[in-house]
Design a protein around this motif. Structure first.
Motif, PDB file in Angstrom:
ATOM      1  N   ASP A   1       0.817  -1.214   0.000  1.00 33.71           N
ATOM      2  CA  ASP A   1       0.000   0.000   0.000  1.00 33.71           C
ATOM      3  C   ASP A   1       0.846   1.257   0.000  1.00 33.71           C
ATOM      4  O   ASP A   1       1.954   1.293   0.532  1.00 33.71           O
ATOM      5  N   TRP A   2       0.257   2.305  -0.550  1.00 33.33           N
ATOM      6  CA  TRP A   2       0.811   3.637  -0.420  1.00 33.33           C
ATOM      7  C   TRP A   2       0.277   4.225   0.882  1.00 33.33           C
ATOM      8  O   TRP A   2      -0.658   3.717   1.471  1.00 33.33           O
ATOM      9  N   GLY A   3       0.869   5.298   1.316  1.00 34.97           N
ATOM     10  CA  GLY A   3       0.409   5.978   2.522  1.00 34.97           C
ATOM     11  C   GLY A   3       1.399   5.796   3.652  1.00 34.97           C
ATOM     12  O   GLY A   3       2.588   5.523   3.434  1.00 34.97           O
ATOM     13  N   TYR A   4       0.901   5.966   4.869  1.00 33.65           N
ATOM     14  CA  TYR A   4       1.764   5.865   6.046  1.00 33.65           C
ATOM     15  C   TYR A   4       2.082   4.406   6.344  1.00 33.65           C
ATOM     16  O   TYR A   4       1.186   3.570   6.431  1.00 33.65           O
ATOM     17  N   LEU A   5       3.368   4.126   6.486  1.00 36.91           N
ATOM     18  CA  LEU A   5       3.866   2.784   6.780  1.00 36.91           C
ATOM     19  C   LEU A   5       4.692   2.819   8.052  1.00 36.91           C
ATOM     20  O   LEU A   5       5.194   3.868   8.459  1.00 36.91           O
ATOM     21  N   ILE A   6       4.869   1.651   8.636  1.00 38.75           N
ATOM     22  CA  ILE A   6       5.834   1.498   9.719  1.00 38.75           C
ATOM     23  C   ILE A   6       7.167   1.148   9.072  1.00 38.75           C
ATOM     24  O   ILE A   6       7.276   0.137   8.375  1.00 38.75           O
ATOM     25  N   ALA A   7       8.152   2.006   9.270  1.00 37.79           N
ATOM     26  CA  ALA A   7       9.503   1.722   8.795  1.00 37.79           C
ATOM     27  C   ALA A   7      10.199   0.952   9.909  1.00 37.79           C
ATOM     28  O   ALA A   7      10.166   1.355  11.083  1.00 37.79           O
ATOM     29  N   ALA A   8      10.815  -0.165   9.557  1.00 36.77           N
ATOM     30  CA  ALA A   8      11.424  -1.037  10.559  1.00 36.77           C
ATOM     31  C   ALA A   8      12.779  -1.521  10.061  1.00 36.77           C
ATOM     32  O   ALA A   8      13.126  -1.359   8.893  1.00 36.77           O
ATOM     33  N   HIS A   9      13.516  -2.138  10.966  1.00 36.54           N
ATOM     34  CA  HIS A   9      14.836  -2.681  10.635  1.00 36.54           C
ATOM     35  C   HIS A   9      15.039  -3.936  11.485  1.00 36.54           C
ATOM     36  O   HIS A   9      14.619  -3.985  12.637  1.00 36.54           O
ATOM     37  N   GLU A  10      15.691  -4.936  10.901  1.00 33.73           N
ATOM     38  CA  GLU A  10      15.957  -6.164  11.649  1.00 33.73           C
ATOM     39  C   GLU A  10      17.183  -5.952  12.532  1.00 33.73           C
ATOM     40  O   GLU A  10      18.249  -5.568  12.054  1.00 33.73           O
ATOM     41  N   ILE A  11      16.992  -6.183  13.825  1.00 29.90           N
ATOM     42  CA  ILE A  11      18.063  -6.037  14.814  1.00 29.90           C
ATOM     43  C   ILE A  11      18.054  -7.277  15.698  1.00 29.90           C
ATOM     44  O   ILE A  11      17.017  -7.614  16.278  1.00 29.90           O
ATOM     45  N   ALA A  12      19.184  -7.947  15.778  1.00 27.98           N
ATOM     46  CA  ALA A  12      19.331  -9.136  16.626  1.00 27.98           C
ATOM     47  C   ALA A  12      18.231 -10.167  16.361  1.00 27.98           C
ATOM     48  O   ALA A  12      17.664 -10.738  17.289  1.00 27.98           O
ATOM     49  N   GLY A  13      17.894 -10.354  15.095  1.00 32.54           N
ATOM     50  CA  GLY A  13      16.920 -11.374  14.722  1.00 32.54           C
ATOM     51  C   GLY A  13      15.465 -10.982  14.872  1.00 32.54           C
ATOM     52  O   GLY A  13      14.577 -11.791  14.636  1.00 32.54           O
ATOM     53  N   ALA A  14      15.192  -9.742  15.276  1.00 30.29           N
ATOM     54  CA  ALA A  14      13.807  -9.283  15.417  1.00 30.29           C
ATOM     55  C   ALA A  14      13.608  -8.008  14.595  1.00 30.29           C
ATOM     56  O   ALA A  14      14.527  -7.211  14.452  1.00 30.29           O
ATOM     57  N   VAL A  15      12.419  -7.838  14.055  1.00 26.84           N
ATOM     58  CA  VAL A  15      12.092  -6.627  13.305  1.00 26.84           C
ATOM     59  C   VAL A  15      11.579  -5.591  14.290  1.00 26.84           C
ATOM     60  O   VAL A  15      10.582  -5.816  14.970  1.00 26.84           O
TER      61      VAL A  15
END
Length: 192
Positions: free
Chosen positions: A153-167
């Protein structure tokens, strides 16, 4: 010289909106006080005010979060569409400077989650989460626009990053026309 009328302070220590010490009208939106969101539309007394059901439902629908994630929180509006989440309860209305964390911006065409709320509640989201690689995450934290691989989807998203095996959620991004525009507040942008 007095005209004989007494002006008494209301509970906030000031004079009410009527100038005579009476409480401010609870059926209006006051920018100087927190008003609890009504549970449902049937409970709404202020036109345009979001309900708890709508606010939580938006997070459930947009990000696939479990509604139980918000249990134990009360939700408040201060100003026009600035929704706050509080992990406790107080009497409504409340005339305070802050109450919990900013949670959601409503009363605009597209509701916008806040960075604080995404970082607090966004873990476990199952939809509209774009996972950034290390360089994209650094650029996002600097407040830059990136072009991650995304076909959702377009619009507001949650930007995330994988750290120590968890997003882990980083913040809010606005995805339009093939690019992710960082919504990281200027005061929280970092060079890593």
């Amino acid at each position: 010289m007095s005209d004989g009328s007494e002006r008494t302070p209301d509970e906030s220590g000031g004079h009410g909106a009527d100038g005579k010490g009476g409480r401010k009208d609870p059926s209006t939106n006051e920018g100087s006080r927190f008003d609890r969101l009504p549970a449902t539309a049937a409970d709404r007394t202020v036109e345009g005010r979001a309900t708890r059901e709508e606010a939580v439902g938006w997070w459930v629908e947009r990000f696939g979060l479990d509604a139980e994630r918000f249990a134990g929180h009360t939700f408040w509006e201060k100003g026009s569409g600035k929704i706050w989440a509080f992990a406790d309860d107080v009497d409504s209305p409340a005339e305070l400077e802050g109450l919990g964390m900013t949670f959601l911006r409503t009363r605009q065409e597209h509701w916008k989650p806040t960075t604080d709320a995404v970082q607090r509640f966004g873990r476990g989201a199952r939809r509209n989460v774009v996972v950034l690689d290390a360089e994209e995450a650094r650029a996002f934290l600097r407040g830059e626009t990136t072009d991650p691989e995304w076909d959702g989807d377009w619009g507001y998203l949650i930007a995330a990053h994988e750290i120590a095996g968890a997003v882990e959620p980083i913040g809010v991004g606005l995805y339009l026309y093939g690019e992710l525009r960082s919504q990281m507040p200027k005061g929280r942008q970092r060079e890593l």
